[in-house]
Motif scaffolding. Structure first.
Motif, PDB file in Angstrom:
ATOM      1  N   ALA A  62     138.838  24.846 130.098  1.00 12.62           N
ATOM      2  CA  ALA A  62     138.989  23.138 130.204  1.00 12.62           C
ATOM      3  C   ALA A  62     138.057  22.971 131.060  1.00 12.62           C
ATOM      4  N   TYR A  63     136.405  22.284 131.371  1.00  9.06           N
ATOM      5  CA  TYR A  63     136.318  22.022 132.330  1.00  9.06           C
ATOM      6  C   TYR A  63     135.429  20.456 132.737  1.00  9.06           C
ATOM      7  N   ARG A  64     134.485  20.542 133.838  1.00 13.22           N
ATOM      8  CA  ARG A  64     133.977  19.510 134.041  1.00 13.22           C
ATOM      9  C   ARG A  64     132.643  19.787 134.378  1.00 13.22           C
ATOM     10  N   ILE A  65     132.135  18.734 134.338  1.00 17.35           N
ATOM     11  CA  ILE A  65     130.387  18.201 134.801  1.00 17.35           C
ATOM     12  C   ILE A  65     130.639  17.100 135.487  1.00 17.35           C
ATOM     13  N   LEU A  66     130.258  17.626 136.891  1.00 15.93           N
ATOM     14  CA  LEU A  66     129.900  16.476 138.494  1.00 15.93           C
ATOM     15  C   LEU A  66     128.941  16.264 137.995  1.00 15.93           C
ATOM     16  N   GLY A  67     127.833  15.004 138.028  1.00 17.05           N
ATOM     17  CA  GLY A  67     126.484  14.494 138.442  1.00 17.05           C
ATOM     18  C   GLY A  67     125.920  15.343 137.234  1.00 17.05           C
ATOM     19  N   ASN A  82     144.234  28.869 141.898  1.00 15.26           N
ATOM     20  CA  ASN A  82     143.577  27.254 141.922  1.00 15.26           C
ATOM     21  C   ASN A  82     143.048  27.020 140.693  1.00 15.26           C
ATOM     22  N   ALA A  83     143.277  25.977 140.043  1.00 12.17           N
ATOM     23  CA  ALA A  83     142.599  25.072 139.159  1.00 12.17           C
ATOM     24  C   ALA A  83     141.870  24.192 139.799  1.00 12.17           C
ATOM     25  N   MET A  84     141.203  23.486 139.098  1.00 13.11           N
ATOM     26  CA  MET A  84     140.040  22.273 139.261  1.00 13.11           C
ATOM     27  C   MET A  84     140.023  21.646 140.287  1.00 13.11           C
ATOM     28  N   ASP A  85     141.165  20.900 140.587  1.00 12.25           N
ATOM     29  CA  ASP A  85     141.324  20.302 141.203  1.00 12.25           C
ATOM     30  C   ASP A  85     142.029  20.655 142.772  1.00 12.25           C
ATOM     31  N   ASP A  86     142.440  22.050 142.571  1.00 13.06           N
ATOM     32  CA  ASP A  86     141.408  22.417 144.251  1.00 13.06           C
ATOM     33  C   ASP A  86     140.879  22.908 145.378  1.00 13.06           C
ATOM     34  N   TRP A  87     139.656  21.822 143.764  1.00 15.39           N
ATOM     35  CA  TRP A  87     138.285  22.584 145.133  1.00 15.39           C
ATOM     36  C   TRP A  87     138.729  21.019 146.797  1.00 15.39           C
ATOM     37  N   ASP A  88     138.274  21.320 146.871  1.00 13.15           N
ATOM     38  CA  ASP A  88     137.202  20.184 148.195  1.00 13.15           C
ATOM     39  C   ASP A  88     136.804  19.350 147.316  1.00 13.15           C
ATOM     40  N   VAL A 109     144.522  29.428 132.778  1.00 16.40           N
ATOM     41  CA  VAL A 109     144.694  28.616 134.393  1.00 16.40           C
ATOM     42  C   VAL A 109     144.159  26.993 133.727  1.00 16.40           C
ATOM     43  N   GLY A 110     145.168  26.295 134.753  1.00 20.52           N
ATOM     44  CA  GLY A 110     145.168  24.946 134.425  1.00 20.52           C
ATOM     45  C   GLY A 110     145.756  24.120 133.203  1.00 20.52           C
ATOM     46  N   THR A 111     144.467  23.719 132.871  1.00 23.41           N
ATOM     47  CA  THR A 111     144.304  22.638 131.082  1.00 23.41           C
ATOM     48  C   THR A 111     144.082  24.285 129.949  1.00 23.41           C
ATOM     49  N   SER A 112     143.498  25.279 130.245  1.00 21.73           N
ATOM     50  CA  SER A 112     142.875  26.172 129.310  1.00 21.73           C
ATOM     51  C   SER A 112     143.686  26.659 128.459  1.00 21.73           C
ATOM     52  N   SER A 113     143.646  26.910 127.638  1.00 22.41           N
ATOM     53  CA  SER A 113     144.105  27.938 126.364  1.00 22.41           C
ATOM     54  C   SER A 113     143.775  29.169 126.943  1.00 22.41           C
ATOM     55  N   GLY A 114     144.757  30.200 125.888  1.00 26.07           N
ATOM     56  CA  GLY A 114     144.559  31.799 126.663  1.00 26.07           C
ATOM     57  C   GLY A 114     145.700  32.514 127.607  1.00 26.07           C
ATOM     58  N   ALA A 115     144.955  33.811 127.734  1.00 22.61           N
ATOM     59  CA  ALA A 115     145.857  34.474 128.495  1.00 22.61           C
ATOM     60  C   ALA A 115     145.254  35.288 129.820  1.00 22.61           C
ATOM     61  N   ASN A 225     144.831  12.077 135.153  1.00 18.57           N
ATOM     62  CA  ASN A 225     144.488  12.890 134.613  1.00 18.57           C
ATOM     63  C   ASN A 225     144.248  14.099 136.202  1.00 18.57           C
ATOM     64  N   ARG A 226     144.944  14.492 136.491  1.00 21.07           N
ATOM     65  CA  ARG A 226     144.694  15.240 137.503  1.00 21.07           C
ATOM     66  C   ARG A 226     145.459  16.950 136.977  1.00 21.07           C
ATOM     67  N   ASP A 227     144.113  18.046 137.011  1.00 22.60           N
ATOM     68  CA  ASP A 227     144.721  19.161 136.396  1.00 22.60           C
ATOM     69  C   ASP A 227     145.696  19.697 135.839  1.00 22.60           C
ATOM     70  N   ALA A 228     146.538  20.531 135.021  1.00 19.07           N
ATOM     71  CA  ALA A 228     147.471  20.969 135.448  1.00 19.07           C
ATOM     72  C   ALA A 228     147.339  22.566 136.257  1.00 19.07           C
ATOM     73  N   PRO A 229     148.474  22.626 137.036  1.00 21.68           N
ATOM     74  CA  PRO A 229     148.190  23.465 137.818  1.00 21.68           C
ATOM     75  C   PRO A 229     148.472  25.075 137.294  1.00 21.68           C
ATOM     76  N   ILE A 230     148.102  26.175 137.809  1.00 21.38           N
ATOM     77  CA  ILE A 230     148.601  27.320 137.411  1.00 21.38           C
ATOM     78  C   ILE A 230     150.259  28.180 136.803  1.00 21.38           C
ATOM     79  N   SER A 231     149.712  28.791 135.966  1.00 21.59           N
ATOM     80  CA  SER A 231     151.557  29.443 134.892  1.00 21.59           C
ATOM     81  C   SER A 231     151.765  30.589 135.710  1.00 21.59           C
ATOM     82  N   PRO A 232     153.318  30.532 135.939  1.00 17.84           N
ATOM     83  CA  PRO A 232     153.456  32.025 136.982  1.00 17.84           C
ATOM     84  C   PRO A 232     152.820  33.238 136.412  1.00 17.84           C
ATOM     85  N   GLU A 233     152.883  32.880 135.414  1.00 13.19           N
ATOM     86  CA  GLU A 233     152.092  34.371 134.216  1.00 13.19           C
ATOM     87  C   GLU A 233     150.761  34.316 134.632  1.00 13.19           C
ATOM     88  N   GLY A 234     149.835  32.871 134.651  1.00 11.52           N
ATOM     89  CA  GLY A 234     148.453  33.411 134.809  1.00 11.52           C
ATOM     90  C   GLY A 234     148.354  33.834 136.698  1.00 11.52           C
TER      91      GLY A 234
END
Length: 319
Positions: A62-67, A82-88, A109-115, A225-234
C-alpha cells in the motif's frame, strides 16, 4: 536463560504497548484504489491522497503519492509501529508543496500484505523492491527512527538508487541507548494512545508537551479511508529488527564513511530512545553531512519544529 528472559520481556512489552495504542483489526477493501475526498474539495495532500497498491516481491504494498511535482521524488520510511497515517500532515503537506512525496507500508504493516521482516537488511530490500517497482532509479529518502536505519542500509547496499538522505530520530548500528527499547515499551503499559505518543516522541517540558498535543491532533485528522494499524505480529517483528540494529557494532561509524551522498541529520537534544550522541557521532563519520539539533525536543523533534524542519529540508533537497 538470559536470551529467554529478553524474549519474554520483549513479548510482554509488545503486548502492553499494543493495548495502550488501542490497536484493533479492521478489514480492508479489495479494490486497487481507495479514494478519500473530503467535503468542500479542499486541497490537502495528506487528507486527499489515494491509497494505491503495487505488487513487490509477491506482496501487495500500500502506498500514497502526495503531490505530483517534477524531479526526484522523496520516499518516506516510517518508524517502529507506524503506518501511513501516522506521519504528521504538517511534514508531509509541507514537503509535498515542492516535491512528490511517497509514503508506504512495509509488508505486513497497515494495508500491505505479507509478513513484516524481522531485520533491517530485509526491510531495506523490501523498500528497494517497492521503489524500483514504481519505476524509479533515483530517489531521495527521509527516514524517521527505524525508517532512518532502513535508509542507512539502502544507502550502503543500493547507493546508486539514492540521491539525498534525511535522517531523524537516528543512530548508526549499535546505537547507544537503543537496546533499552523494551524498557520504554513496558513503561507504556498503562498509558492512553496520546500519552504513549507524548512520552515517546516529546520532551517533558510544558512547551514540548504542548507541541506534542498539537502534533497528535494533526496525526488524527484523516478519518475517511484511514490506513489500518500494524498487527501484533508486524509490531513484534519490527521490535526484533530494531533490537537487531542495536547490537554492538564496532565498525558501524567506519562503514558510514562510504556513504557519499548529502545527508541531513535532524535530532532532538532530549531524545531518550536514540540519544543525540548517536547523531553527533554519525555527522562526524558521514563525509557530506549536516546536523541540526533542536533544543527542548525529543525523538520526534521534526514534528515539534515542523515549520523550521520543512524549510531546512526543502533547502537541503533543492541544493
Amino acid at each position: 536463560m538470559k536470551n529467554r528472559r529478553i524474549i519474554k520481556l520483549m513479548k510482554s512489552a509488545v503486548a502492553v504497548v499494543l493495548l495502550a495504542l488501542g490497536i484493533v483489526f479492521v478489514s480492508c477493501k479489495n479494490d486497487n484504489t481507495i479514494t478519500n475526498t473530503p467535503a468542500g474539495g479542499s486541497k490537502d495532500y495528506h487528507q486527499t491522497a489515494e491509497t494505491k497498491f503495487i505488487t513487490a516481491d509477491g506482496n501487495k504494498i500500500a502506498y500514497r503519492i502526495l503531490g505530483n511535482k517534477a524531479g526526484t521524488p522523496l520516499v518516506l520510511l516510517s518508524p517502529l509501529g507506524n503506518a501511513m497515517d501516522d506521519w504528521d500532515p504538517a511534514i508531509t503537506n509541507g514537503l509535498a508543496q515542492k516535491y512528490k512525496v511517497i509514503i508506504f507500508d512495509l509488508p505486513g504493516v497497515g494495508t500491505s500484505s505479507g509478513a513484516t521482516p524481522d531485520n533491517i537488511p530485509d526491510m531495506a530490500k523490501e523498500s528497494v523492491s517497492f521503489i524500483k517497482g514504481l519505476g524509479y532509479n533515483k530517489v531521495n529518502l527521509l527516514g524517521f527512527s527505524m525508517g532512518s536505519f532502513i535508509s542507512q542500509q539502502i544507502a550502503l547496499t543500493e547507493p546508486a538508487l539514492v540521491n539525498k538522505i534525511i535522517l531523524t530520530g537516528t543512530g548508526p548500528k549499535g546505537s547507544e541507548g537503543l537496546s533499552d527499547l523494551p524498557k520504554f515499551l513496558a513503561a507504556s503499559a498503562n498509558l492512553t494512545p496520546e500519552q504513549v505518543f507524548l512520552a515517546s516522541f516529546f520532551a517533558s517540558s510544558a512547551t514540548s508537551q504542548s507541541a506534542g498535543k498539537s502534533a497528535y491532533e494533526r496525526v488524527q485528522e484523516r478519518q475517511v479511508n484511514r490506513d489500518a494499524p500494524i498487527s501484533p505480529e508486524g509490531f513484534t517483528n519490527e521490535v526484533k529488527a530494531v533490537l537487531g540494529w542495536a547490537q554492538p557494532n564496532t565498525g558501524a561509524l567506519t562503514e558510514l564513511k562510504s556513504v557519499t551522498q548529502p545527508v541531513l541529520i535532524v535530532q532532538g537534544q532530549e531524545d531518550a530512545l536514540v540519544p543525540v550522541v548517536n547523531a553527533i557521532n554519525m555527522s562526524k563519520s558521514l563525509p557530506n553531512a549536516r546536523l541540526i539539533v533542536y533544543p527542548d525536543a525529543a525523538h520526534a523533534a521534526f514534528f515539534q519544529y515542523h515549520d523550521d524542519f520543512v524549510k531546512n529540508a526543502l533547502e537541503f533537497l533543492g541544493k
